[in-house]
Design an enzyme around this catalytic site. Structure first.
Site, PDB file in Angstrom:
ATOM      1  N   ASP A 189       0.876  -1.158   0.000  1.00 52.21           N
ATOM      2  CA  ASP A 189       0.000   0.000   0.000  1.00 52.21           C
ATOM      3  C   ASP A 189       0.927   1.226   0.000  1.00 52.21           C
ATOM      4  O   ASP A 189       2.125   1.103   0.256  1.00 52.21           O
ATOM      5  CB  ASP A 189      -0.935  -0.005   1.216  1.00 52.21           C
ATOM      6  CG  ASP A 189      -2.124   0.942   1.013  1.00 52.21           C
ATOM      7  OD1 ASP A 189      -2.080   1.769   0.079  1.00 52.21           O
ATOM      8  OD2 ASP A 189      -3.095   0.863   1.792  1.00 52.21           O
TER       9      ASP A 189
HETATM   10  C1  BGC Z   1      -4.980   3.409   0.240  1.00 51.87           C
HETATM   11  C2  BGC Z   1      -5.088   2.405  -0.872  1.00 51.87           C
HETATM   12  C3  BGC Z   1      -4.964   3.103  -2.201  1.00 51.87           C
HETATM   13  C4  BGC Z   1      -3.629   3.838  -2.241  1.00 51.87           C
HETATM   14  C5  BGC Z   1      -3.354   4.551  -3.552  1.00 51.87           C
HETATM   15  C6  BGC Z   1      -3.763   4.300   0.102  1.00 51.87           C
HETATM   16  O1  BGC Z   1      -3.843   5.380   0.971  1.00 51.87           O
HETATM   17  O2  BGC Z   1      -4.959   2.749   1.475  1.00 51.87           O
HETATM   18  O3  BGC Z   1      -6.312   1.726  -0.784  1.00 51.87           O
HETATM   19  O4  BGC Z   1      -5.075   2.199  -3.257  1.00 51.87           O
HETATM   20  O5  BGC Z   1      -3.626   4.803  -1.198  1.00 51.87           O
HETATM   21  O6  BGC Z   1      -4.141   5.657  -3.709  1.00 51.87           O
END
Ligand code: BGC
Length: 787
Positions: free
Chosen positions: A280
């Site tokens: 993530d």
């Molecule tokens: C989130 C993810 C997301 C990623 C990219 C993170 O803050 O937890 O779910 O895909 O950002 O935007």
């Protein structure tokens, strides 16, 4: 003429030089022409690090590029993999998120727009209990991904609703892993049918937003395997997602993104997953505040060694660390090459690599119809006293109350948001359906809502923009005389209750899970006034996650749980209100009487309470209905509940065997016994013997939705139970075991509305699957038991 005589030495120098020159001139192996191994062998440490650590997040979080930064190919995408032109490796693009493609709708010096369809949020999609429909939604969503030049959609998100307060529950599906897994698998199949990828997230146990980057989740192996991993297992096995996103949090002391048990032993060795894993965004960093701190870098070599192939979005410091580790031999070379192989294996499958000529013109019109129908199917009818719905009076005016009626919420905030071209408000939807709306209320609400929305937007802007967590709007004060007057002149009242949330923060108990005083006053005054005139009150819940309903549900006549139904929301709700669509949605989570009724309420968020570092899942497997049904705690609305405008009869429950061998086939007939066409969800629960291990009173093991049955029409539904469906995870044996004894199949319309039951037996314990001994908890605590 003077003869030139070359010495042997000079000749040798020329030969060596020529060979070297020829080698240098020989093109480096090109991806797609040479084998992936050859390409990897030709890579420098810097190139390896460039591919394993993402190229960063141009224009942070998808905002317009910073001053001087070039436009990205897809503005607003969350990141991608880097290009290495020397080796014929193109950049690829990944973008959020679960409710549709999240990219920026406008670009500099470009008059075209790039809006995407806002589809319903996860809770609504799951409430359809209809994988076929979800696959169709995925197909439509995936077409937008492909036509806007994106290679991977960062979705679906399927973490378990451990507790109703998780700020991201709206993106997730259920408190039950079977529902979550089946819906996710359908979604992935639909998206990937377009030749683009998905990233199933957040793997695993990302069940709270509070301190999400650092919190250490202490979970027993049984709860991990039966609840927190099971949905992912189903999705991986039934849909082969191109990628998986590891979670931020730690599990039993190790970051999910560096957890070998999770990413290699379970995911690859046991489940046979073939795709790649990405972190993530900034996963493995000790908090967002530390991301740019000098000397603070996630442990990239450890993440890769654990099986986390791609580090996202990618930081210079991470790349530098990896280059150094490769050069000094500290990095695990095998792991590096394996990860490179997985990423390049993906790259060659992407539309980008295949030079797909995307149009930037997906069929938004067709997709608006898809989201409208899907949303209508996931709306749950919670209450319908005196059959007030369908409401068909289009000749007299309806009084519409509640700020949210005038500012309908299509979806949540954060990365799960979508930049859609429009949202159909409830008022618009009702008007489109031919209802007459009280215009005095429209006149009063419109400026009020405009003002409170503007204030809220300003507050969000000042509090982190994209990542600012929404706060609900305070209801407009309703003058008692005015409401009494409206009760005289209008034929019925609609009240909308709204909630929104997003990543980075969890929801609150007061004034969020529980209604605020302003909302209680609104419900009280409207229902008293309208009931005094013998008129009905309908509540629409435009929410992303569970709220309290028990204290006020008796005051109103009908409750429609619309969730956050996407950009066509107002039309979808009107379709159900009017009866154009007969509701067939069912709850995929429990609506408790009281927040504290959830077993997880005791351990929610963790300790120390003011800034949790460690959260203990002491409720074990007793999450959601597994707890409520076993410990006989009466909910306000139970798991699986949802009403219809027609009635159904369940009959002919048949089992293919009374003694289990390899499988038991279960059939049941569902008949529409009412007056209008409708669909019903048959839910198959199982009660298992509990000698070896404590077991819940019942567990969902299958579900099936009928087609739209005409009045009098019936359909026979089939379920197949295999040994693993019977089994529980027995920690002492590191195995899924279906223990001997009597099993009761319970088929019904909800977890409490069991219509038919039948028994079968298992003669001796069956080891359905032997697995590795994983997820050692650091310090012992005993999971909650039903003893
Ligand atoms: C989130 C993810 C997301 C990623 C990219 C993170 O803050 O937890 O779910 O895909 O950002 O935007």
């Amino acid at each position: 003429m003077k003869k030139t005589v070359l010495s042997v030495k000079t000749l040798a120098v020329i030969v060596v030089f020529t060979v070297q020159y020829a080698r240098a001139q020989k093109k480096a192996p090109q991806l797609g022409k040479a084998s992936i191994e050859e390409v990897i062998n030709a890579m420098t440490p810097e190139e390896k690090a460039l591919l394993l650590v993402g190229p960063g997040m141009p224009g942070y979080a998808g905002l317009t590029p910073l001053e001087g930064e070039p436009d990205m190919r897809v503005l607003g995408a969350a990141g991608g993999t880097a290009a290495i032109p020397r080796l014929g490796i193109p950049e690829t693009v990944v973008a959020d998120g679960p409710a549709g493609l999240r990219i920026q709708p406008k670009r500099k010096n470009n008059t075209n727009t790039f809006y995407a369809t806002a589809f319903p949020v996860g809770t609504l999609l799951a409430s359809t209990w209809n994988p076929e429909l979800i696959e169709a939604v995925g197909k439509a969503m995936g077409e937008e991904v492909k036509e806007y030049g994106v290679d991977v959609l960062l979705a679906p998100a399927l973490n378990i609703h451990r507790n109703p307060l998780n700020g991201r529950n709206f993106e997730y599906y259920s408190e039950d892993p079977l529902v979550a897994g089946k819906i996710a698998a359908a979604y992935v199949r639909g998206i990937q049918a377009n030749g683009v990828g998905t990233s199933v997230k957040h793997f695993a146990a990302n069940n709270q937003e509070t301190n999400r980057l650092t919190v250490n989740a202490h979970i027993s192996e049984r709860a991990m395997r039966e609840l927190y991993l099971r949905g992912f297992e189903i999705a991986v096995k039934e849909s082969a997602p191109w990628t998986i996103m590891s979670a931020y949090n730690k599990i039993d002391g190790t970051y999910a993104s560096a957890n070998k048990d999770l990413l290699t032993t379970v995911l690859r060795d046991e489940w046979g997953y073939k795709g790649y894993v990405m972190t993530d965004w900034f996963g493995g960093y000790p908090g967002f505040e530390n991301i740019l701190k000098e000397g603070v870098v996630s442990d990239v070599p450890a993440q890769i060694a654990a099986g986390n192939d791609l580090i996202m979005p990618g930081m210079d410091a991470q790349r530098a660390l990896l280059v150094e580790a490769i050069k000094s031999g500290k990095a695990d070379n095998n792991a590096i090459n394996t990860s490179l192989k997985r990423i390049l294996g993906y790259v060659v499958e992407t539309p980008t690599f295949k030079k797909y000529k995307y149009s930037n013109k997906p069929d938004l019109k067709a997709h608006a119809a898809v989201t409208r129908t899907a949303a209508a199917e996931g709306i749950v009818l919670l209450k319908n006293e005196g059959s007030v719905l369908p409401y068909t009076n289009t000749t007299q005016t309806i009084a519409v109350f509640g700020d949210t009626s005038y500012n309908f919420i299509a979806g949540g905030t954060g990365s799960g948001d979508v930049n859609e071209a429009y949202t159909v408000s409830l008022i618009e939807g009702l008007t489109n359906a031919g209802y007459k709306i009280d215009q005095d209320l429209v006149t009063a609400y419109t400026p009020y809502v405009k003002e409170v929305v503007a204030k809220e937007m300003k507050r969000r802007e000042e509090n982190g923009g994209l990542l600012a967590v929404p706060q609900r709007l305070i209801e407009m004060h309703l003058d008692a005389g005015m409401v009494a007057q409206k009760a005289k002149t209008d034929a019925a009242a609609i009240i909308t209750i709204g909630r929104n949330s997003g990543e980075n923060e969890d929801r609150h108990i007061e004034n969020d899970f529980y209604l605020g005083q302003d909302e209680i006053q609104m419900i009280n005054s409207v229902s008293e006034a309208f009931h005094a005139e013998g008129k009905k009150v309908i509540v629409i819940m435009n929410i992303g996650g569970v709220i309290e309903t028990f204290s006020w549900k008796d005051k109103v006549d009908a409750i429609l749980l619309a969730w956050q139904p996407g950009q066509e929301g107002g039309n979808s709700v009107a379709d159900v209100l009017s009866g154009k669509t007969n509701p067939s949605g069912k709850l995929t989570m429990t609506f408790p009487v009281d927040y504290n009724n959830h077993a997880s309420a005791d351990n929610w968020l963790g300790l120390p309470a003011n800034n949790p570092t460690d959260v203990y899942y002491k409720e074990g497997i007793y999450v959601g209905y597994r707890y409520f049904n076993t410990f006989k705690v009466k909910p306000s609305y139970e798991f699986g509940f949802g009403q219809s405008y027609t009635t159904f009869e369940f009959s002919n429950l048949n089992l293919s065997a009374t003694t289990f061998k390899d499988e038991v086939k279960v059939t049941v007939t569902v008949k529409n016994t009412g007056k209008v066409a409708g669909k019903e969800v048959a839910q198959l629960y199982l009660t298992a013997p509990a000698q070896l291990e404590d077991k819940p009173a019942l567990e969902l093991k299958g579900f099936a939705k009928t087609k739209a049955l005409k009045p009098g029409e019936q359909q026979t539904l089939t379920f197949v139970l295999k040994a693993k469906d019977l089994a529980s995870f027995i920690d002492a044996q590191s195995a899924w075991v279906a223990e001997k004894g009597t099993y009761t199949v319970k088929v019904g319309a909800s977890s409490e509305d069991i219509k038919l039951t039948k028994d079968f037996t298992v003669a001796t314990d069956i080891v359905a699957e032997k697995v590795h001994d994983t997820f050692k908890t650091e310090e012992g605590f005993k999971d909650l038991e039903n003893k």
